[in-house]
Design an enzyme around this catalytic site. Sequence first.
Site, PDB file in Angstrom:
ATOM      1  N   LEU A 133     -40.936   2.952  17.341  1.00  8.68           N
ATOM      2  CA  LEU A 133     -42.348   3.228  17.100  1.00  8.68           C
ATOM      3  C   LEU A 133     -42.981   1.931  16.609  1.00  8.68           C
ATOM      4  O   LEU A 133     -42.380   1.213  15.801  1.00  8.68           O
ATOM      5  CB  LEU A 133     -42.524   4.316  16.030  1.00  8.68           C
ATOM      6  CG  LEU A 133     -42.365   5.779  16.456  1.00  8.68           C
ATOM      7  CD1 LEU A 133     -42.434   6.682  15.227  1.00  8.68           C
ATOM      8  CD2 LEU A 133     -43.428   6.175  17.470  1.00  8.68           C
ATOM      9  N   ASP A 134     -44.173   1.624  17.089  1.00 10.22           N
ATOM     10  CA  ASP A 134     -44.879   0.435  16.618  1.00 10.22           C
ATOM     11  C   ASP A 134     -45.156   0.554  15.127  1.00 10.22           C
ATOM     12  O   ASP A 134     -45.245   1.667  14.585  1.00 10.22           O
ATOM     13  CB  ASP A 134     -46.202   0.269  17.366  1.00 10.22           C
ATOM     14  CG  ASP A 134     -46.000  -0.098  18.828  1.00 10.22           C
ATOM     15  OD1 ASP A 134     -44.948  -0.683  19.154  1.00 10.22           O
ATOM     16  OD2 ASP A 134     -46.892   0.212  19.644  1.00 10.22           O
ATOM     17  N   PRO A 135     -45.337  -0.578  14.426  1.00  8.84           N
ATOM     18  CA  PRO A 135     -45.614  -0.519  12.987  1.00  8.84           C
ATOM     19  C   PRO A 135     -46.814   0.366  12.630  1.00  8.84           C
ATOM     20  O   PRO A 135     -46.793   1.059  11.615  1.00  8.84           O
ATOM     21  CB  PRO A 135     -45.869  -1.988  12.628  1.00  8.84           C
ATOM     22  CG  PRO A 135     -45.034  -2.750  13.611  1.00  8.84           C
ATOM     23  CD  PRO A 135     -45.119  -1.965  14.885  1.00  8.84           C
TER      24      PRO A 135
END
Length: 310
Positions: free
Chosen positions: A46-48
């Site tokens: 998951l992206d930050p």
Amino acid sequence: MGRRPSVEPTPGLLLVDKPQGWTSHDVVGRARRLAGTRKVGHAGTLDPMATGLLVLGIGRATKLLTYITGHDKAYEATIRLGQSTVTDDAEGDVTSSADASGVTDKEIAAGVAALTGDIMQRPSSVSAIKVDGKRSYARVRGGEDVELPERPVTVSRFEVLEARRHDEVVDVDVVVDVSSGTYVRALARDLGAALGVGGHLTALRRTRIGRIPLTEAATLDELTAKVDAGESLPLLPLGPAAAATLPPVPISDDDARALGYGQWIESDAGSEGEHLALLDARGDLIALGERRGGKIKPVVVMKPAGAAAE
């Protein structure tokens, strides 16, 4: 933080509700300290900026992660119409702006409908896809212009919950169900492009991977508190974890013994080439198998013959 376990826990899946601002690698690092083992992996990043379900494998459960990654996924998201960014999400600089106040709900619905079903999608240039051995995002950050080729994806659900209007931008709250490899920020980009005003993703929360829901996950603070209190991590054991990931197939003790030796077993379960979770009468995962003709071939043996019981 308190004392961590000195021995590896029973292998299983750890379901984490990832906080915003953390990378998936950050979460893996924390899980390694909590579990007292370095053998921890994740089933899809998951992206930050994103939150929600991150599935981690502990110990031998890391062998399940490949099969989890390929499942469909569900998200809640917010798309901002009226601004494009270099990353197609809120982490990148705005590259263009347009007045989206005149975009109607009917036009938004039509744009969403056009991006639903089996579509061709061009991944974001700042994705982790490799181009000539180097991550696309690394090439972009190095100053290169990267445009990845389109590829087929499936958007089985793309539903507008609400469109909120603020001056010249419109924030569209949506829920989406997508096949593995679909980029929700690319949906935001393409919706904005279709409406002629640009668009990017401002919020993303993963709510499901395959049959595993976010409601079963715990936050990192909750997990840390459990370990500090001397409790075990809430792991989904190998049997239920595999059954939530692959079609479960009950097997006899004789077949379990054969699989433990790496032998094929006779079975009509599954379809040709399908991967299966092979469970004994107690629900323990014996092996991951693949249907080949009228037999099942063990692909990964989780309980080798003669292995000690967990």
